[in-house]
Design an enzyme around this catalytic site. Structure first.
Site, short mmCIF file in Angstrom:
data_model
loop_
_atom_site.label_atom_id
_atom_site.label_comp_id
_atom_site.label_asym_id
_atom_site.label_seq_id
_atom_site.Cartn_x
_atom_site.Cartn_y
_atom_site.Cartn_z
N HIS A 194 0.87 -1.17 0.00
CA HIS A 194 0.00 0.00 0.00
C HIS A 194 0.91 1.23 0.00
O HIS A 194 1.83 1.31 0.81
CB HIS A 194 -0.89 -0.03 1.25
CG HIS A 194 -2.09 0.84 1.13
ND1 HIS A 194 -2.00 2.21 1.08
CD2 HIS A 194 -3.40 0.55 1.03
CE1 HIS A 194 -3.22 2.71 0.96
NE2 HIS A 194 -4.09 1.72 0.92
N ARG B 159 -5.61 10.64 -0.06
CA ARG B 159 -5.16 11.10 -1.38
C ARG B 159 -6.32 11.47 -2.28
O ARG B 159 -6.27 12.42 -3.03
CB ARG B 159 -4.29 10.03 -2.05
CG ARG B 159 -2.82 10.12 -1.66
CD ARG B 159 -1.99 9.06 -2.36
NE ARG B 159 -2.49 7.72 -2.04
CZ ARG B 159 -2.71 6.77 -2.92
NH1 ARG B 159 -2.46 6.96 -4.20
NH2 ARG B 159 -3.17 5.60 -2.53
#
Ligand SMILES: Cc1cc2nc3c(=O)[nH]c(=O)nc-3n(C[C@H](O)[C@H](O)[C@H](O)COP(=O)(O)OP(=O)(O)OC[C@H]3O[C@@H](n4cnc5c(N)ncnc54)[C@H](O)[C@@H]3O)c2cc1C
Ligand code: FES
Lengths: 534, 226
Positions: free
Chosen positions: A319, A339
Site C-alpha cells: 500500500h 489522497r
C-alpha cells in the site's frame, strides 16, 4: 510531535504550496513511464528479492526470499520424539487460525454436525480481519450483478484468477452479506434498510459495504461471539507447527505448540482447514507492514511440507501510504481516501514528484524511487525515511472542516501523537499489506492433498496476481463457509489410519539432497522485535 | 514531561533505559521481552494489549493500550493478561430486542453503582457507563451506537465493582440492533433469491467461457457508474 529538524523541513512544504496550487494537477505518467518506475522500484520486480524454490511442489518457481527461507526451512519438531499414540485433542474438523475465515468455517462445519476445534496462535480474533476498515464487496444493488462483479475481479487480477474461484466469490457475495446481516452485523444502512455502498479501487459499481470504518472489527467480533455461542472449542496461544498425516498419505491433524509452556500436543482430526492469514510480518525486502503480529505465513509452510501447491506466491500488495512517522504507528495504514481528497506526495524539497492518484503499485514505486534512488526522502529518527503527504491541502481545496468530517479516525490517530494533519503534512512510506497468493484451492476450499482445506488470505487463486479492495473480507466469508461445510460433510466419511510424521523426515531428506543447509526453523510463529532479535 | 532522549521505565519492577519515542509495547521489546501475549494488531483495533502503569511519585494507576501509548519517564509497567469476562450464551434467533433480554443474560447491569470507573478507564474514550445505562433501559439502538467503537480490551470490566462485563453487554445490544432493529434490506433479499433461483448463472458461465482477450475488451469497455 515532529522533531525540530522536521519542523524546519515542513517550512519548505509551506513555501512551495501556493506555487503548486497555481500549477494545477501534476502530470500523470505515460504507460512507458509506469512500466519503467515499476520495473525499477516495485518490490515484486526486484529480482534480488526473490529466490527459486529447490524442493517441493513449486520447485523452480520464485517466492520472496524471506518466504523461501521458511518454506525450505527445518521443522520445529525435527529433534523431538512426538508420541502420536497419545492424542490430546480429537476433532472431525480442526481449524488452524482464529481470524474471520477460521470463524466462518467453524460455524458451517458445526452446522454440518461436526465436532470442531479451532487452534489459534494468539487470542481468538487477534488477526488481520479485525483491522480491516474499508469494507466488503457484494453485487446486491439493482444496477449491479454478479457478472459485473466478476469482470471487475478478473480485470483487477490481470485475468490470471482461476475463473471458477472468481465466479464462486461473486456468486456467493450477496449470500455472504445476508448471512452476516442475519448474524447482527451492523452494516451502514439507510433508514429504509438500503445498504450504504461506495466505490472502491477498480469497481464499476458502488458495491462496497461497510460498518463505519470498523468493517473488519465488526465482522470479527460478531463471528467470534457466534462461535462462543455455539460453544465450539477454541485453543488460544496454540499455533500449529506441523500437519500430521495418516499412513495412507491423508492429512489427519496437526501438532500444536503451547506458546507459553512450550509443550507439544497432538490434535487428531478427520479434516483440517488452514486459515492462518497473511505474511506481512515477514517484512519482505525490509518493508514495514500493516498486518497484525502473527501474520508470518505459517499456513503456507504447513501446507507446503505435505505437498500442497502454492499459487501466485510471488505477488504481494504494497500500500503506497503507510505511516513512516511517528514511530509508534510505523507501517499502519493511511487510508487511500486521504489522497482522493487531494493530499499530494512531496519530497524533502517540498516538490511533488508523482500524480497523487496513480494506481497503488505505481504510486508506491514512485515513492520508493524518490527515497532510495533519488535520495530525496525525509529521514526519520528511527533510521527510515518517508515522503510528505501534504494533508493541509485537503482543507485548502475543499474547505476547512473537511478532514474532521471525512477522515476522523485518521485525524485522531495522528492527534494522539501530537500531529495535527489539518495544519501539518504527514510522513508516509509504502507498507506491506496483503498476500495476493497462497495455497491453491478449488471452489470448496479443498487442496489436492486429501482432507486438507484452506480458506482466507492463506488461499491462492481467487484474486490472481492482484486483489481489489473489499474482496478479501468477502473471500474469507465465502470460502471460509465453503471450506467449513465441505470439510464438515467429508469428515463423516473419513476413516483415518495410523498417524505419522514421516513426511517431515522426507522433507528434510529432500532439503539435504538439494544441498539446502539452513538454520531457519519454520513456521516462524512470531517475529522477533527484541533488540537481540534485530 | 521531560525532553530526555532516553527515559527510564520499570517493567515488572526492573529498570530499563529506552528511547522516548517508543510505545509501551515497543519499549518492552526494546528491553528484550519477546511478547507472547498482550500483543495483536499493534494498531489499536484488537484490544489485546491492556497495560497498567503508574508514574513514580504519582499514586494513580492508569490503564492504556500498550500499542497506542508512548513511554514516559519513570513509568512503572505491568501488562494485564486478557481478563476472563463473563459471556452469556444465547441463540440470537430466539431473542427479542428488549431490556428483558439484557436482564436475562447480564442481570448485573442493574447493580451498577454509577462510579464511572469503566468510562474513566476506556481506551477508546467511550462513555461506557452511559451505554450500560442505555442497556438497562432497553434503549438498545443507543447502546449499540455508543459502544460501536469498542475494541473489547476488557479494561472496563477489570475495574467494575459490580462485576459487569461491559464489552459483552454492548456486543449483545449491537447484534440485537443489527438483526432486529435495523430495517431489512429489500434489495439484498431479492438478489439472494435470484441467486438461489439461478437467475445469474448463465451470465456468469458465459463470462467464464471467454478468452482473456475477450474479457479484456469487455473489461476495458465496461461502463463505470459515478
Ligand atoms: C490494516 C488492514 C486493512 C485491511 N482492509 C481491508 C478492507 O477494507 N477490505 C478487505 O476486503 N480486506 C482488507 N484487508 C485484508 C483482509 O482484512 C484480510 O486479508 C483478511 O481479513 C484475512 O482473513 P483471514 O481469516 O484469512 O486471516 P486473519 O484474519 O489474519 O486470521 C489468521 C489467524 O490465524 C492465526 N494463525 C497464524 N498462524 C497460525 C498457526 N501457525 N497456528 C494457528 N493459528 C495461526 C492468526 O493468529 C490469526 O488469528 C485489510 C488488511 C489489513 C491488514
Ligand atoms: S495490539 Fe491490538 S490494540 Fe494494541
Amino acid at each position: 510531535m515532529y522533531t525540530p529538524e522536521m519542523r524546519e523541513l515542513i517550512k519548505k512544504v509551506e513555501e512551495t504550496r501556493s506555487q503548486r496550487i497555481a500549477k494545477g494537477d501534476f502530470p500523470r505518467m505515460t504507460a512507458e513511464e509506469k512500466t519503467e518506475v515499476l520495473e525499477e522500484n516495485h518490490p515484486d520486480y526486484i529480482e534480488s528479492g526473490f529466490v527459486e524454490l529447490k524442493v517441493g511442489p513449486n520447485k523452480g518457481e520464485k517466492v520472496p526470499n524471506e518466504l523461501g527461507e521458511l518454506l525450505q526451512g527445518k521443522s520445529r519438531i525435527e529433534e523431538l520424539k512426538i508420541d502420536l499414540n497419545k492424542v490430546d485433542y480429537e476433532a472431525d474438523v480442526l481449524i488452524i487460525g482464529g481470524g474471520g475465515s477460521g470463524a466462518a468455517a467453524a460455524l458451517e462445519a458445526h452446522k454440518a454436525g461436526s465436532k470442531v476445534i479451532i487452534a489459534t496462535k494468539l487470542r481468538f480474533g487477534d488477526a488481520n480481519t479485525m483491522m480491516a476498515e474499508g469494507g466488503i464487496q457484494a453485487a446486491d444493488k439493482p444496477d449491479d450483478s454478479p457478472a459485473l462483479h466478476y469482470l471487475d475481479v478478473m480485470g483487477g487480477g490481470h485475468y490470471s484468477n482461476v475463473p471458477e474461484l472468481a465466479a464462486a466469490l461473486v456468486k456467493d457475495a450477496p449470500v455472504a452479506i445476508k448471512w452476516l446481516d442475519d448474524l447482527g452485523v451492523m452494516f451502514d444502512k439507510e433508514k429504509d434498510g438500503t445498504m450504504v455502498t461506495t466505490h472502491g479501487g477498480g469497481t464499476s459499481r458502488r458495491r462496497m459495504h461497510a460498518a463505519a470504518d470498523y468493517s473488519g472489527a465488526e465482522i470479527m467480533r460478531v463471528l467470534r461471539d457466534e462461535v462462543q455461542n455455539k460453544e465450539i472449542e477454541v485453543l488460544e496461544f496454540s499455533p500449529a507447527v506441523e500437519l500430521i498425516m495418516d499412513t495412507e498419505g491423508k492429512v489427519a491433524g496437526a501438532v500444536l505448540f503451547n506458546i507459553e509452556t512450550e509443550e507439544y500436543h497432538v490434535a487428531r482430526a478427520k479434516t483440517v482447514i488452514i486459515a492462518t492469514g497473511g505474511a506481512g510480518r515477514l517484512h519482505y525486502q525490509g518493508f514495514p507492514t500493516s498486518n497484525h503480529y502473527g501474520a508470518t505465513a505459517d499456513g503456507l509452510v504447513l501446507g507446503y511440507r505435505v505437498g500442497a501447491k502454492l499459487a501466485f506466491a510471488d505477488t504481494i500488495q504494497y500500500h503506497p501510504t503507510g505511516v513512516a512517522y511517528p514511530a509508534q504507528i510505523f507501517g499502519a495504514l493511511v487510508t487511500e481516501k486521504v489522497r482522493s481528497l487531494g493530499a499530494t506526495p512531496l519530497n524533502i524539497h517540498g516538490e511533488q514528484f508523482v500524480y497523487h492518484l496513480e494506481t497503488r503499485d505505481v504510486e508506491a514505486s514512485a515513492i520508493i524511487r524518490e527515497c532510495n534512488i533519488k535520495g530525496k526522502g525525509i529521514p526519520t529518527p528511527n533510521g527510515g525515511q518517508g515522503v510528505w503527504l501534504d494533508t493541509p491541502l485537503i482543507e485548502i481545496l475543499n474547505g476547512p472542516g473537511t478532514i474532521e468530517k471525512r477522515v476522523p479516525a485518521m485525524m485522531r490517530m495522528y492527534q494522539k501523537f501530537g500531529i495535527d494533519m489539518r495544519k501539518e503534512p504527514i510522513l508516509i512510506y509504502p507498507t506491506l499489506h496483503y498476500q495476493n497468493g497462497g495455497l491453491l484451492i478449488d471452489e470448496n476450499g479443498a487442496t489436492s492433498i486429501e482432507n486438507l482445506y484452506v480458506a482466507g488470505e492463506a488461499a491462492g487463486g481467487i484474486h490472481g496476481r492482484n486483489r481489489l479492495m473489499g474482496n478479501s473480507l468477502l473471500d474469507i466469508i465465502v470460502f471460509g463457509r465453503r471450506a467449513g461445510k465441505s470439510a464438515g460433510n467429508l469428515s463423516k466419511k473419513v476413516e483415518l489410519k495410523d498417524l505419522t510424521l514421516n513426511h517431515v523426515e522426507e522433507f528434510h531428506s529432500m532439503l539435504a539432497e538439494a544441498d539446502l543447509v539452513t538454520n531457519s526453523v519454520s513456521p516462524m510463529l512470531l517475529p522477533n522485535y527484541t533488540n537481540k532479535g534485530k | 514531561m521531560t525532553d530526555k532522549k532516553m527515559v527510564d521505565v520499570y517493567i515488572l519492577g526492573k529498570k530499563y533505559s529506552v528511547p522516548n519515542t517508543l510505545t509501551i509495547m515497543e519499549s518492552m521489546e526494546y528491553a528484550g521481552y519477546q511478547l507472547k501475549r498482550g500483543c495483536g494488531c499493534r494498531s489499536g483495533f484488537c484490544g489485546a494489549c491492556a497495560t497498567v502503569y503508574r508514574v513514580k511519585g504519582n499514586k494513580e494507576m492508569k490503564v492504556v493500550l500498550a500499542c497506542q501509548s508512548k513511554v514516559e519517564d519513570n513509568m512503572y509497567l505491568t501488562q494485564i493478561p486478557f481478563f476472563p469476562g463473563d459471556k452469556g450464551v444465547y441463540d440470537l434467533n430466539n431473542l427479542e430486542a428488549t431490556a428483558d433480554t439484557i436482564a436475562k443474560y447480564y442481570p448485573e447491569v442493574y447493580k451498577c453503582i454509577g462510579c464511572n470507573s469503566c468510562t474513566k478507564g476506556c481506551s477508546q474514550s467511550l462513555d461506557v457507563m452511559q451505554y450500560i445505562g442505555y442497556a438497562q433501559r432497553g434503549e438498545l439502538e443507543k447502546c449499540a451506537h455508543a459502544s460501536f467503537d469498542c475494541v473489547s480490551c476488557g479494561i472496563c470490566a477489570t475495574r467494575c465493582p459490580a462485576g459487569i462485563t461491559h464489552y459483552n453487554v454492548g456486543l449483545l445490544a449491537r447484534r440485537l440492533t443489527g438483526k432486529y432493529i435495523a430495517a431489512q434490506t429489500a434489495h439484498l433479499n431479492e438478489r439472494v433469491e435470484e441467486i438461489y433461483e439461478g437467475v445469474h448463472d448463465s451470465a456468469l458461465e458465459e463470462l467464464m467461457g471467454k478468452t482473456t482477450d475477450e474479457l479484456k475488451s469487455l473489461y476495458n469497455n465496461r461502463d463505470i457508474t459515478k
